[in-house]
Design a protein around this motif. Structure first.
Motif, PDB file in Angstrom:
ATOM      1  N   ASP A 135      -3.454   2.751   2.688  1.00 43.76           N
ATOM      2  CA  ASP A 135      -2.816   4.384   3.425  1.00 43.76           C
ATOM      3  C   ASP A 135      -4.752   4.153   3.799  1.00 43.76           C
ATOM      4  N   TRP A 152      -2.760  -1.656   6.540  1.00 46.34           N
ATOM      5  CA  TRP A 152      -1.484  -1.610   6.786  1.00 46.34           C
ATOM      6  C   TRP A 152      -0.667  -2.854   8.616  1.00 46.34           C
ATOM      7  N   ASN A 172       1.234   4.692  -1.845  1.00 48.44           N
ATOM      8  CA  ASN A 172       0.250   4.326  -0.479  1.00 48.44           C
ATOM      9  C   ASN A 172      -0.884   2.764  -0.349  1.00 48.44           C
TER      10      ASN A 172
END
Length: 269
Positions: A135, A152, A172
């Motif tokens: 993240d 990502w 995450n």
């Protein structure tokens, strides 16, 4: 019940407390309390329900049975570990065409780099390649080397959502490994770094070559293994990392690459 035993429809019995199965003629079984007994129609059923071979009446299977290999008939409600942790194998959660799509996509779009480690003050560069996404640009240190997470990709977000949906957990970050063939593996270790959530779930997705994945209890040395298929999901949670080691053993039988994703939760503070 007695009729089924006479007809040899029931050939095995087990101990409910110890998760052990064996022959009906076993002396250990005959001394067992009736309330602890369970009966099986086949060895496959015993194994699928998490039972391991008896060391008295099934010595050969117990020896190899110290490495208890679960079949690929997956049931996420079954705990592969006999105690001190929880590992659930969901089997293939993607059909073969979708698994092949993600395999090809990950090979092409991930920023793969040879993994690095500092062992006994020596800088080692592995043939295996790795990548770290999340993240945010989280720092993750293992084997005395630090990685910073990349943003990502679209494919990773899709797979993260799928893993979260099935495992009922949130993640995450994701560590990816690329094994080019069976010569490349991973040594015994636990994902227990202080920056990872203690007893948090870790969701492992596999693509490409089917490989054996092994667990070893830190105290008893008991081992368990499962074959991870392409497009499959395995989830480790609870006290698994505290009490068990895991590894990907090398093998000369595999000549194709394998891509593995482990979604996890890293502390952000």
């Amino acid at each position: 019940m007695k009729s089924s035993i006479r007809k040899k429809e029931i050939i095995l019995a087990g101990n409910l407390n110890l998760n052990i199965y064996g022959l009906l003629s076993c002396k250990s079984g005959k001394r067992m309390k009736k309330e602890n007994r369970i009966f099986f129609l086949s060895e496959k059923i015993a194994i699928e329900n998490g039972y391991r071979p008896c060391g008295r009446c099934m010595k050969e299977k117990y020896k190899t049975g110290k490495m208890h290999l679960f079949p690929n008939s997956a049931d996420p409600n079954i705990n592969l570990l006999p105690n001190d942790g929880t590992v659930n194998y969901y089997g293939t959660i993607l059909d073969s065409s979708k698994a092949k799509f993600y395999y090809d996509t990950l090979l092409k779009t991930i920023e793969w780099k040879n993994d690095e480690a500092i062992i006994f003050n020596k800088h080692i560069i592995t043939k295996r390649k790795a990548a770290w996404y999340g993240d945010s640009n989280y720092a993750y240190t293992y084997s005395n080397a630090t990685k910073y997470a990349l943003p990502w990709t679209a494919a990773l977000l899709e797979l993260k959502n799928k893993a979260e949906e099935l495992s009922q957990a949130t993640y995450n970050s994701c560590l990816l490994n690329l094994y080019h063939n069976g010569d490349e593996g991973m040594a015994w270790h636990s994902d227990d770094e202080k920056t990872l959530a203690k007893n948090g779930a870790i969701a492992s997705l596999s693509f490409g070559a089917e490989r054996k994945f092994s667990f070893k209890h830190k105290q008893t040395k008991e081992t368990v293994a499962v074959l991870l298929e392409s497009g499959s999901l395995l989830v480790m949670k609870g006290t698994t990392q505290t009490n068990w080691l895991h590894r990907l053993p090398p093998t000369k039988k595999i000549h194709q690459p394998r891509v593995n994703l482990t979604f996890r939760t890293i502390f952000t503070g």
